[in-house]
Design an enzyme around this catalytic site. Structure first.
Site, PDB file in Angstrom:
ATOM      1  N   ARG A   1      10.524  13.609 -60.915  1.00 34.31           N
ATOM      2  CA  ARG A   1      11.627  13.404 -59.966  1.00 34.31           C
ATOM      3  C   ARG A   1      12.374  12.101 -60.283  1.00 34.31           C
ATOM      4  O   ARG A   1      13.532  11.952 -59.916  1.00 34.31           O
ATOM      5  CB  ARG A   1      11.102  13.338 -58.519  1.00 34.31           C
ATOM      6  CG  ARG A   1      10.672  14.670 -57.937  1.00 34.31           C
ATOM      7  CD  ARG A   1       9.980  14.492 -56.598  1.00 34.31           C
ATOM      8  NE  ARG A   1      10.804  13.894 -55.553  1.00 34.31           N
ATOM      9  CZ  ARG A   1      11.626  14.560 -54.761  1.00 34.31           C
ATOM     10  NH1 ARG A   1      11.759  15.857 -54.888  1.00 34.31           N
ATOM     11  NH2 ARG A   1      12.316  13.936 -53.835  1.00 34.31           N
TER      12      ARG A   1
ATOM     13  N   ARG B   1      15.763   4.614 -66.969  1.00 38.78           N
ATOM     14  CA  ARG B   1      17.101   4.392 -67.547  1.00 38.78           C
ATOM     15  C   ARG B   1      17.130   3.147 -68.429  1.00 38.78           C
ATOM     16  O   ARG B   1      16.593   2.108 -68.038  1.00 38.78           O
ATOM     17  CB  ARG B   1      18.138   4.234 -66.424  1.00 38.78           C
ATOM     18  CG  ARG B   1      18.231   5.460 -65.532  1.00 38.78           C
ATOM     19  CD  ARG B   1      19.635   5.582 -64.947  1.00 38.78           C
ATOM     20  NE  ARG B   1      19.657   6.631 -63.949  1.00 38.78           N
ATOM     21  CZ  ARG B   1      19.563   6.420 -62.647  1.00 38.78           C
ATOM     22  NH1 ARG B   1      19.480   5.183 -62.182  1.00 38.78           N
ATOM     23  NH2 ARG B   1      19.584   7.434 -61.818  1.00 38.78           N
TER      24      ARG B   1
ATOM     25  N   ARG C   1       0.525  16.238 -46.486  1.00 42.97           N
ATOM     26  CA  ARG C   1       0.464  14.822 -46.145  1.00 42.97           C
ATOM     27  C   ARG C   1       1.371  14.619 -44.950  1.00 42.97           C
ATOM     28  O   ARG C   1       2.433  15.257 -44.845  1.00 42.97           O
ATOM     29  CB  ARG C   1       0.968  13.950 -47.306  1.00 42.97           C
ATOM     30  CG  ARG C   1       0.158  14.098 -48.563  1.00 42.97           C
ATOM     31  CD  ARG C   1      -1.235  13.565 -48.446  1.00 42.97           C
ATOM     32  NE  ARG C   1      -1.283  12.105 -48.428  1.00 42.97           N
ATOM     33  CZ  ARG C   1      -2.403  11.425 -48.216  1.00 42.97           C
ATOM     34  NH1 ARG C   1      -3.542  12.060 -47.964  1.00 42.97           N
ATOM     35  NH2 ARG C   1      -2.397  10.096 -48.237  1.00 42.97           N
TER      36      ARG C   1
ATOM     37  N   ARG D   1       5.989   1.857 -47.984  1.00 49.33           N
ATOM     38  CA  ARG D   1       7.314   1.231 -48.028  1.00 49.33           C
ATOM     39  C   ARG D   1       7.744   0.781 -46.627  1.00 49.33           C
ATOM     40  O   ARG D   1       7.160   1.205 -45.631  1.00 49.33           O
ATOM     41  CB  ARG D   1       8.347   2.178 -48.615  1.00 49.33           C
ATOM     42  CG  ARG D   1       8.475   3.494 -47.868  1.00 49.33           C
ATOM     43  CD  ARG D   1       9.467   4.418 -48.581  1.00 49.33           C
ATOM     44  NE  ARG D   1       9.631   5.661 -47.833  1.00 49.33           N
ATOM     45  CZ  ARG D   1      10.503   6.605 -48.144  1.00 49.33           C
ATOM     46  NH1 ARG D   1      11.311   6.456 -49.171  1.00 49.33           N
ATOM     47  NH2 ARG D   1      10.583   7.698 -47.433  1.00 49.33           N
TER      48      ARG D   1
ATOM     49  N   GLU E   1       5.810   2.533 -43.386  1.00 55.39           N
ATOM     50  CA  GLU E   1       5.470   3.937 -43.577  1.00 55.39           C
ATOM     51  C   GLU E   1       4.076   4.073 -44.193  1.00 55.39           C
ATOM     52  O   GLU E   1       3.807   3.513 -45.254  1.00 55.39           O
ATOM     53  CB  GLU E   1       6.529   4.537 -44.517  1.00 55.39           C
ATOM     54  CG  GLU E   1       6.778   5.990 -44.320  1.00 55.39           C
ATOM     55  CD  GLU E   1       8.006   6.458 -45.108  1.00 55.39           C
ATOM     56  OE1 GLU E   1       9.122   5.955 -44.869  1.00 55.39           O
ATOM     57  OE2 GLU E   1       7.833   7.309 -45.989  1.00 55.39           O
TER      58      GLU E   1
ATOM     59  N   TYR F   1       7.904  21.575 -51.417  1.00 46.75           N
ATOM     60  CA  TYR F   1       8.628  20.360 -51.061  1.00 46.75           C
ATOM     61  C   TYR F   1      10.087  20.532 -51.475  1.00 46.75           C
ATOM     62  O   TYR F   1      10.386  20.700 -52.647  1.00 46.75           O
ATOM     63  CB  TYR F   1       8.015  19.142 -51.769  1.00 46.75           C
ATOM     64  CG  TYR F   1       8.699  17.856 -51.389  1.00 46.75           C
ATOM     65  CD1 TYR F   1       8.854  17.515 -50.052  1.00 46.75           C
ATOM     66  CD2 TYR F   1       9.209  17.003 -52.339  1.00 46.75           C
ATOM     67  CE1 TYR F   1       9.494  16.346 -49.679  1.00 46.75           C
ATOM     68  CE2 TYR F   1       9.848  15.822 -51.981  1.00 46.75           C
ATOM     69  CZ  TYR F   1       9.981  15.508 -50.650  1.00 46.75           C
ATOM     70  OH  TYR F   1      10.620  14.360 -50.279  1.00 46.75           O
TER      71      TYR F   1
ATOM     72  N   ASP G   1      14.213  19.277 -51.247  1.00 47.54           N
ATOM     73  CA  ASP G   1      15.266  18.351 -50.823  1.00 47.54           C
ATOM     74  C   ASP G   1      16.244  19.119 -49.940  1.00 47.54           C
ATOM     75  O   ASP G   1      16.318  20.350 -50.002  1.00 47.54           O
ATOM     76  CB  ASP G   1      15.984  17.791 -52.057  1.00 47.54           C
ATOM     77  CG  ASP G   1      15.125  16.759 -52.791  1.00 47.54           C
ATOM     78  OD1 ASP G   1      14.275  16.125 -52.136  1.00 47.54           O
ATOM     79  OD2 ASP G   1      15.302  16.597 -54.009  1.00 47.54           O
TER      80      ASP G   1
HETATM   81  N1  UDP Z   1       6.543   6.861 -56.788  1.00 43.87           N
HETATM   82  C1  UDP Z   1       5.790   5.756 -57.142  1.00 43.87           C
HETATM   83  N2  UDP Z   1       6.271   4.514 -56.855  1.00 43.87           N
HETATM   84  C2  UDP Z   1       7.445   4.312 -56.239  1.00 43.87           C
HETATM   85  C3  UDP Z   1       8.233   5.439 -55.879  1.00 43.87           C
HETATM   86  C4  UDP Z   1       7.739   6.700 -56.176  1.00 43.87           C
HETATM   87  O1  UDP Z   1       4.696   5.885 -57.667  1.00 43.87           O
HETATM   88  O2  UDP Z   1       7.811   3.144 -55.994  1.00 43.87           O
HETATM   89  C5  UDP Z   1       5.987   8.186 -57.100  1.00 43.87           C
HETATM   90  C6  UDP Z   1       5.269   8.812 -55.892  1.00 43.87           C
HETATM   91  O3  UDP Z   1       4.118   9.507 -56.352  1.00 43.87           O
HETATM   92  C7  UDP Z   1       6.287   9.764 -55.338  1.00 43.87           C
HETATM   93  C8  UDP Z   1       6.990  10.230 -56.615  1.00 43.87           C
HETATM   94  O4  UDP Z   1       7.004   9.076 -57.474  1.00 43.87           O
HETATM   95  O5  UDP Z   1       5.690  10.822 -54.635  1.00 43.87           O
HETATM   96  C9  UDP Z   1       8.396  10.753 -56.416  1.00 43.87           C
HETATM   97  O6  UDP Z   1       9.188   9.734 -55.833  1.00 43.87           O
HETATM   98  P1  UDP Z   1      10.321  10.060 -54.771  1.00 43.87           P
HETATM   99  O7  UDP Z   1      11.038   8.815 -54.446  1.00 43.87           O
HETATM  100  O8  UDP Z   1      11.066  11.239 -55.246  1.00 43.87           O
HETATM  101  O9  UDP Z   1       9.410  10.411 -53.514  1.00 43.87           O
HETATM  102  P2  UDP Z   1       9.696  11.324 -52.243  1.00 43.87           P
HETATM  103  O10 UDP Z   1      11.169  11.485 -52.081  1.00 43.87           O
HETATM  104  O11 UDP Z   1       8.990  12.584 -52.607  1.00 43.87           O
HETATM  105  O12 UDP Z   1       9.028  10.576 -51.144  1.00 43.87           O
END
Ligand code: UDP
Length: 384
Positions: free
Chosen positions: A174, A178, A250, A280, A301, A349, A351
Site C-alpha cells: 500500500r 520515493r 482488529r 499514532r 490510536e 479491507y 478504501d
Molecule cells: N505501516 C507501518 N508504519 C507506518 C505506517 C504504516 O509499518 O508508519 C504499515 C502498517 O502495517 C500498515 C501498512 O503499513 O497497516 C499500510 O499502511 P496504511 O497507512 O495504508 O495503513 P491503513 O490505512 O491500513 O491504516
C-alpha cells in the site's frame, strides 16, 4: 417496469450508494442500521468543545484514480483540496512518510541525489529475496533492515498484533518508496476532504423520496418479509449466526484529548517504536486546513483484537480466518435474493473509493438482472 421492494442492511457508503442508484430507478428502498447514525465508520461530527470536525472512527481521507467515483462523490459533497502528509517519530527524531528522499537522507545522514539514494537503498536491501511473500520479506527486499526496523516493524506489530513475518506482502505494498521529495502519502489523481465532513455526504446520497431509513434498528427476520431483494452490508459471519466462529478483526481504541493551542502541528504523527503503546496521534483540525480553530482535539490510536462488543475495523484475513471465511462463502453462494457487499459483507479491507465503486457496480448489476429477468449474483466481486 416492475417496482421492487428492496431492503438494505447498513447505512454506510455501500448501502447508501446502492439504495440511491435503485431509488432513482423508481424502486422502493428501506435501509436499516443498528447504529444511531448513518455513514458507518466514516461518520464525522463537530467536537463540542472546539468546533473541530472529528472523524469519530478514525481519520478518513478520500483519494482515488476512479473518475466515475470522483464525479459521483462530487455530486453529493463539496470536496476541499487536501494532501495527506504523514510524519513518524522514531528514535527521538521526526521523519517524513512515505519513505522519500528526505526520509532517506535524514535517516542515513546523507545528501544523496535520487540515483545515489536508489543505489544506497539497493545496497541495503536483501537481493536474495526474489519473490517476497510476507510483509517482512517485502520490506527487507525493498528498503532493507534498518529502515524496516525503524519505520515498519514496531508499528506493524502494534497495528496487527502479530509479527510482520506472518503478514502478507500486500499490506506493505500500500505504501510507496520515493526517490524524490514528494511526501504526498497517496499517489492518486484525486485527493480531498469534504468541507462539512462525511456524514452530510451520506445523508445527501440517502435523501431521495423512494428511500426510508430506520436507525437503531438491528435486522430481524421479519424485516425480510415481502421483499424482493436484500443487500446485506453487515458482517457475513453475523448473518449466519457465527455458526463457524467469528471472523477476526482488529479494532481501534481512541484516547481523546484537548489542548489549548496546537498539539503537534500536523494531522498524523505515527509512532514507529513498539515501546510506545499507540500507533499514532491524529490532530483533526489539520484535516480541515481551510478552517480556523483556537483549541485542538487529538486522538491517540491503539489497535487490538476485536471482541464481540467492539466495532470491527480491519479484517485480518490470515490463514485461519480465510478457512472460516470459505465456509461462510460456501453457504452464501447458495443464497437467492440476497447479495453481500462492502467491507463487512465481503470481509475485505476497502478504501472509500473502492467501496463506492463496488456499490455502483452492484446496483448496475441488479438493474440489469431485473431487465433481463436473470438471477442477481450473491457477490459481484472476487471474495475468495
Ligand atoms: N505501516 C507501518 N508504519 C507506518 C505506517 C504504516 O509499518 O508508519 C504499515 C502498517 O502495517 C500498515 C501498512 O503499513 O497497516 C499500510 O499502511 P496504511 O497507512 O495504508 O495503513 P491503513 O490505512 O491500513 O491504516
Amino acid at each position: 417496469m416492475i417496482k421492487k421492494n428492496i431492503l438494505i442492511v447498513g447505512a454506510g457508503f455501500t448501502g447508501a450508494v446502492i439504495g440511491r442508484e435503485l431509488a432513482e430507478k423508481g424502486h422502493k428502498i428501506r435501509i436499516i442500521d443498528s447504529r444511531p447514525h448513518v455513514a458507518g465508520n466514516c461518520y464525522s461530527e463537530r467536537d463540542e468543545q472546539t468546533g473541530v470536525m472529528v472523524h469519530t472512527y478514525g481519520p478518513h481521507i478520500f483519494h482515488t484514480d476512479n473518475q466515475e467515483v470522483w464525479d459521483y462523490l462530487n455530486r453529493f459533497a463539496e470536496m476541499m483540496p487536501y494532501t495527506n502528509r504523514v510524519k513518524t517519530t522514531v528514535n527521538g527524531q521526526v521523519f517524513s512518510l512515505p519513505i522519500n528522499l528526505h526520509t532517506i537522507n535524514q535517516f542515513f545522514n546523507t545528501t544523496c541525489s535520487p540515483s545515489e539514494a536508489q543505489a544506497l537503498i539497493e545496497s541495503k536491501s536483501d537481493q536474495t529475496i526474489s519473490n517476497p511473500q510476507t510483509f517482512e520479506e517485502q520490506a527487507m527486499r525493498f528498503v532493507g533492515k534498518e529502515l524496516y526496523e525503524a519505520f515498519f516493524k514496531g508499528y506493524t506489530i502494534k497495528q496487527w498484533g502479530m509479527s510482520p513475518a506472518e503478514l502478507p506482502a500486500s499490506i506493505l505494498k500500500r505504501l510507496p518508496v520515493r526517490f524524490n521529495y514528494d511526501d504526498n502519502y497517496f499517489s492518486h489523481k484525486y485527493q480531498g476532504m469534504p468541507k462539512e465532513g462525511y456524514t452530510p455526504i451520506v445523508e445527501n446520497i440517502l435523501n431521495h423520496p423512494n428511500i426510508t431509513i430506520e436507525l437503531n434498528h438491528t435486522f430481524d427476520e421479519s424485516d425480510a418479509e415481502g421483499i424482493d431483494h436484500l443487500f446485506f452490508t453487515g458482517p457475513i459471519d453475523a448473518w449466519y449466526g457465527y455458526r463457524f466462529g467469528r471472523l477476526g478483526y482488529r479494532t481501534l481504541d481512541f484516547e481523546k484529548f484537548h489542548t489549548e493551542g496546537d498539539f503537534q502541528g500536523t494531522a498524523v504523527m505515527n509512532y514507529g517504536e513498539e515501546k510506545v503503546p499507540y500507533t499514532r496521534i491524529t490532530e483533526h483540525k489539520y484535516f480541515a486546513p481551510w478552517e480556523q480553530h483556537q483549541g485542538s482535539v487529538c486522538y491517540r490510536e491503539f489497535s487490538r483484537a476485536c471482541t464481540p462488543d467492539d466495532t470491527p475495523y480491519y479484517p485480518i484475513r490470515q490463514m485461519g480466518e480465510m478457512e472460516m471465511l470459505n465456509q461462510y462463502l460456501d453457504l452464501a453462494e447458495q443464497e437467492k435474493n440476497i447479495s453481500f457487499a462492502g467491507r463487512l459483507g465481503t470481509y475485505r479491507y476497502l478504501d472509500m473509493d473502492v467501496t463506492i465503486g463496488e456499490a455502483l457496480d452492484m446496483a448496475k448489476t441488479y438493474l440489469e438482472s431485473i431487465e433481463q429477468n436473470s438471477e442477481m449474483p450473491v457477490f459481484t466481486v472476487k471474495v475468495r
